[in-house]
Enzyme design. Structure first.
Site, PDB file in Angstrom:
ATOM      1  N   LYS A  68      -7.248 -14.164 -11.585  1.00 29.43           N
ATOM      2  CA  LYS A  68      -8.465 -14.517 -11.152  1.00 29.43           C
ATOM      3  C   LYS A  68      -9.352 -13.220 -11.302  1.00 29.43           C
ATOM      4  O   LYS A  68      -9.034 -12.121 -11.590  1.00 29.43           O
ATOM      5  CB  LYS A  68      -8.208 -14.694  -9.694  1.00 29.43           C
ATOM      6  CG  LYS A  68      -7.672 -13.676  -8.466  1.00 29.43           C
ATOM      7  CD  LYS A  68      -7.931 -13.824  -7.254  1.00 29.43           C
ATOM      8  CE  LYS A  68      -7.631 -12.810  -6.392  1.00 29.43           C
ATOM      9  NZ  LYS A  68      -7.614 -12.922  -4.637  1.00 29.43           N
ATOM     10  N   LYS A  73     -12.935  -7.420  -9.458  1.00 27.22           N
ATOM     11  CA  LYS A  73     -13.556  -6.252  -9.843  1.00 27.22           C
ATOM     12  C   LYS A  73     -12.477  -5.121  -9.937  1.00 27.22           C
ATOM     13  O   LYS A  73     -12.463  -4.233 -10.705  1.00 27.22           O
ATOM     14  CB  LYS A  73     -14.561  -5.666  -8.785  1.00 27.22           C
ATOM     15  CG  LYS A  73     -15.195  -4.252  -9.201  1.00 27.22           C
ATOM     16  CD  LYS A  73     -16.169  -4.069  -7.915  1.00 27.22           C
ATOM     17  CE  LYS A  73     -16.746  -2.564  -8.390  1.00 27.22           C
ATOM     18  NZ  LYS A  73     -17.656  -2.073  -7.341  1.00 27.22           N
ATOM     19  N   LYS A 119       0.834  -1.112   0.200  1.00 23.27           N
ATOM     20  CA  LYS A 119       0.111  -0.085  -0.031  1.00 23.27           C
ATOM     21  C   LYS A 119       0.854   1.011   0.079  1.00 23.27           C
ATOM     22  O   LYS A 119       0.478   2.368  -0.631  1.00 23.27           O
ATOM     23  CB  LYS A 119      -0.787   0.055   1.121  1.00 23.27           C
ATOM     24  CG  LYS A 119      -1.965  -0.919   1.060  1.00 23.27           C
ATOM     25  CD  LYS A 119      -3.088  -0.729   0.150  1.00 23.27           C
ATOM     26  CE  LYS A 119      -4.028  -1.786   0.171  1.00 23.27           C
ATOM     27  NZ  LYS A 119      -5.144  -1.776  -0.995  1.00 23.27           N
TER      28      LYS A 119
END
Length: 332
Positions: free
Chosen positions: A194, A197, A111
């Site tokens: 995979k 969204k 992050k």
């Protein structure tokens, strides 16, 4: 009966990856274990959603999980922020969590690299809140993927640290729990990994998608050249289509396209059309149930109330005992 705890993401509609990756297992788990499933709206605050988006997302996820088969009478399905005891335990655990160990967490370091302008305390202490989510119900099993295993290891560390500091054997050690031998990986339509969204709306098939939307998305799925040699290995993009078929299509349908691949006569347009039809057949009952649940405000309210009551009964008992162990006691 062992206690199982798992968080549910609180953003956006559910797709086939969510269904086969976790939800299908949750539906079976609720019949065999003491299950707590929560919508992780507190965790989502690290991305600063607007109030309207946050409320809408939580409701959407709740409706779709109920429609897909989670039963509030069989499991405890609740919204994380409805249980203030979680935040209280999070505070206690933060007092014994150290900067160095939190900064070494792989997801935090990622992050920091990917969003350097939003490195907030919530991201740093994410594993502590995740620990509170788990041990508030003294869970021993947690369904997690590979990317969450380090967080689960930290949950064990924080629970064990509490036990050592106060010379008690209060919190059990939680371990990863996968229902079945292997987790099912649902590929995305972009052929790159995979279903997710975050990879883009058109790479995922959502449980609420209408037939025309499903067909449009699958038509755009990445394919390759028709094979020129019999029985040749499939490239990843083609294998992805076969993997999706394995989830929703009949065995004779899959066998037909396997044969056409092996004899080099496969027509991707025909395969995509069939896959779209089979996807729609599979999704239609869930999609229609989503519409029914979404329109039934009384059912939604009842489900939330039941979940909150059951979760708070468990959480308040834990917090009372934890405060007693720490030394928080009434002076009157």
């Amino acid at each position: 009966m062992e206690t199982v705890v798992s968080g549910i993401r609180s953003t956006g509609n559910l797709h086939l990856g969510n269904y086969f990756g976790a939800l299908k297992n949750f539906i079976q788990m609720q019949n065999e274990h003491n299950c707590y499933f929560f919508i992780a709206d507190l965790h989502s605050l690290t991305t600063h959603p607007t109030p309207g988006d946050l409320h809408k997302s939580v409701r959407t996820v709740l409706v779709e999980y109920l429609a897909a088969g989670l039963d509030p009478e069989k499991c405890t399905l609740y919204i994380q922020s409805d249980i203030p005891e979680i935040s209280e335990l999070y505070l206690f655990l933060n007092m014994n969590a150290y900067l160095g160990e939190l900064e070494r967490v792989a997801s935090f370091k990622e992050k920091v690299r990917s969003q350097p302008n939003n490195v907030n305390a919530g991201l740093l202490t994410y594993p502590v809140l995740m620990t509170a989510d788990i041990i508030i119900h003294k869970a021993s099993k947690v369904p997690v993927g590979k990317d969450q295993e380090q967080h689960l290891e930290m949950a064990r560390n924080f629970g064990n640290r509490f036990n050592r500091m106060y010379d008690v054997e209060y919190f059990p050690e939680p371990y990863a729990f996968n229902f079945g031998k292997e987790l099912i990986k649902v590929p995305g339509l972009d052929g790159k990994g995979k279903m997710s969204k975050s990879a883009g709306e058109n790479t995922a098939i959502f449980l609420s998608d209408e037939p025309e939307v499903i067909l449009k998305k699958i038509k755009k799925a990445v394919t390759d050249m028709t094979p020129e040699q019999a029985n040749s290995p499939k490239p990843d993009s083609i294998q992805n289509l076969f993997d999706l078929m394995s989830l929703v299509s009949a065995s004779d349908t899959i066998a037909h396209f396997e044969e056409t691949w092996n004899n080099c006569s496969i027509r991707y347009g025909d395969m995509k059309k069939q896959l779209a039809e089979d996807m729609n057949t599979f999704i239609t009952p869930i999609r229609e149930r989503i519409k029914e649940v979404d329109a039934d405000k009384d059912f939604i309210a009842k489900a939330v109330k039941i979940g909150e009551e059951k979760a708070r009964a468990s959480a308040s008992k834990t917090i009372q005992e934890v405060k007693e162990i720490i030394g928080f006691r009434k002076l009157y």
